[in-house]
Design an enzyme around this catalytic site. Structure first.
Site, short mmCIF file in Angstrom:
data_model
loop_
_atom_site.label_atom_id
_atom_site.label_comp_id
_atom_site.label_asym_id
_atom_site.label_seq_id
_atom_site.Cartn_x
_atom_site.Cartn_y
_atom_site.Cartn_z
N TYR A 18 -2.32 -1.48 10.56
CA TYR A 18 -2.29 -1.50 8.82
C TYR A 18 -0.69 -0.84 8.67
CZ TYR A 18 -3.84 -0.82 4.54
OH TYR A 18 -4.41 -1.16 2.93
N SER A 52 1.22 -1.41 0.02
CA SER A 52 -0.07 -0.25 0.40
C SER A 52 0.62 1.30 -0.15
CB SER A 52 -0.68 0.19 1.42
OG SER A 52 -1.25 1.27 1.56
P1 NAD Z 1 -11.24 -5.83 -0.03
O1 NAD Z 1 -12.61 -6.00 1.19
O2 NAD Z 1 -12.74 -6.03 -1.56
O3 NAD Z 1 -10.72 -7.55 -0.92
C1 NAD Z 1 -10.53 -8.52 0.56
C2 NAD Z 1 -10.38 -9.90 0.69
O4 NAD Z 1 -9.97 -10.50 1.12
C3 NAD Z 1 -12.30 -10.27 0.61
O5 NAD Z 1 -12.91 -11.35 -0.22
C4 NAD Z 1 -11.74 -11.58 1.80
O6 NAD Z 1 -12.94 -12.23 1.88
C5 NAD Z 1 -10.26 -11.80 1.71
N1 NAD Z 1 -10.05 -11.97 3.66
C6 NAD Z 1 -10.09 -11.03 4.03
N2 NAD Z 1 -9.62 -12.03 5.32
C7 NAD Z 1 -8.93 -13.18 4.56
C8 NAD Z 1 -7.71 -14.13 5.24
N3 NAD Z 1 -8.39 -14.82 6.51
N4 NAD Z 1 -7.94 -15.11 4.40
C9 NAD Z 1 -8.31 -15.16 2.81
N5 NAD Z 1 -8.59 -13.92 2.58
C10 NAD Z 1 -9.41 -13.30 3.70
O7 NAD Z 1 -10.62 -5.62 -0.33
P2 NAD Z 1 -9.12 -4.90 -1.01
O8 NAD Z 1 -9.55 -3.24 -1.24
O9 NAD Z 1 -9.49 -5.42 -2.59
O10 NAD Z 1 -7.94 -5.51 -0.75
C11 NAD Z 1 -7.26 -6.10 -1.58
C12 NAD Z 1 -5.34 -5.86 -0.51
O11 NAD Z 1 -5.13 -4.48 -1.64
C13 NAD Z 1 -5.66 -5.78 0.70
O12 NAD Z 1 -4.23 -6.77 1.50
C14 NAD Z 1 -5.69 -4.06 0.86
O13 NAD Z 1 -4.98 -3.73 2.78
C15 NAD Z 1 -5.01 -3.38 0.15
N6 NAD Z 1 -4.86 -2.50 -0.60
C16 NAD Z 1 -6.37 -2.41 -0.70
C17 NAD Z 1 -5.90 -0.36 -0.97
C18 NAD Z 1 -7.20 0.01 -1.57
O14 NAD Z 1 -7.77 1.44 -1.10
N7 NAD Z 1 -8.95 -0.86 -1.92
C19 NAD Z 1 -4.95 0.44 -0.66
C20 NAD Z 1 -3.73 -0.34 -0.75
C21 NAD Z 1 -3.78 -1.84 -0.70
#
Ligand code: NAD
Length: 258
Positions: free
Chosen positions: A153, A140
């Site tokens: 985080y 991130s």
């Molecule tokens: P999201 O909530 O849309 O998807 C996350 C997925 O992870 C979900 O399908 C959930 O069921 C799954 N999950 C959660 N806990 C789990 C576990 N213990 N085992 C297996 N699966 C699990 O979120 P997203 O925004 O797509 O985030 C994905 C990644 O991107 C994360 O690591 C997040 O930190 C990172 N990220 C997101 C953003 C943002 O702005 N959305 C920015 C930077 C980084």
């Protein structure tokens, strides 16, 4: 960039960023294992991509037995694992004194234990196959800088860079590369949930959270998209040599500049 003949294991791929990466990889010719704690959503994502191209597997990335079983099932189904995208993640926001120890440990477990367990299982196969592979960690902008209310985080996302650099060194003799993607804010369920929470904690409107907290430092006030992140994930997966390893690439509309 092609992934023809490659197999990817993508965690958290039932939603948001991971789901888009899985779709991008299938478009590029890969077979994809959609590993997610949410079995129903993983199955739905896989059937959308086509039964011969993707499989949904229920796995909690913090559970070693479940990760090992999911990787084994992926290998049994598609013959190998060439690409790991360690992407599963959640967000919990509080001032530090309001974090319970259980919340802190849950955050570190999903982001760091999950990366460790999936790396261990996939690297074993990448060495065994003799084909090497690509390890991709979902960091991130918070792998590079900090924001209030996000102690675990930010800690976990910085930690992924250490794991990546180590794996770049350990993996190099086996043609295994490791890189981190560092997105800015992307409109997914993870971010949508934070908007009302941050508005309440900071005492500002939800519109102000988006404009003056999430996107304030970007060059153009724009969200990064899942498609933007998937393009970077494709590049790291398809890049053919160890020239590109141990790196962390920020895709954030200029929120953070190296
Ligand atoms: P999201 O909530 O849309 O998807 C996350 C997925 O992870 C979900 O399908 C959930 O069921 C799954 N999950 C959660 N806990 C789990 C576990 N213990 N085992 C297996 N699966 C699990 O979120 P997203 O925004 O797509 O985030 C994905 C990644 O991107 C994360 O690591 C997040 O930190 C990172 N990220 C997101 C953003 C943002 O702005 N959305 C920015 C930077 C980084």
């Amino acid at each position: 960039m092609t992934l023809t003949g490659k197999v990817a294991f993508v965690t958290g791929a039932a939603s948001g960023i991971g789901r888009e990466i899985a779709a991008e990889y299938v478009r590029a010719g890969a077979k994809v294992v959609i590993a997610d704690i949410n079995q129903t959503a993983a199955d739905a994502a896989a059937s959308e991509l086509g039964k011969d191209k993707a499989i949904g597997i229920a796995a909690d990335v913090t559970d070693e037995a479940q990760v090992e079983a999911a990787v084994a099932k992926g290998i049994a189904t598609f013959g190998n694992i060439d690409i790991l995208v360690s992407n599963a993640g959640i967000q919990i926001v509080h001032p530090i004194e309001e974090f319970s120890f259980a919340e802190w440990k849950k955050m570190l477990a999903i982001h760091l234990d999950g990366a460790f367990l999936t790396t261990k299982a996939c690297v074993r196969q990448m060495k065994k196959s003799g084909k090497g592979g690509s390890l991709i960690y979902m960091g991130s902008v918070h792998s590079k800088l900090a924001s209030v209310l996000k102690a675990p985080y930010v800690t976990a996302k910085h930690g992924l860079i250490g794991l990546c650099k180590t794996m770049a060194k350990e993996g190099a003799p086996h043609n295994i590369r490791a890189n981190v993607i560092c997105p800015g804010f992307v409109r997914t369920p993870l971010v949508d949930k934070q908007i009302p929470e941050q508005a309440k904690t900071l005492g500002i409107s939800e519109a102000d959270v988006v404009k003056n907290v999430f996107l304030k430092e970007t060059v153009d006030g724009e969200f990064t998209t899942t498609a933007d992140v998937a393009q970077v994930a494709l590049m790291f997966a398809a890049f053919p040599t160890n020239a590109l390893t141990g790196q962390s690439l920020v895709v954030s509309h200029g929120w953070f500049m190296q």
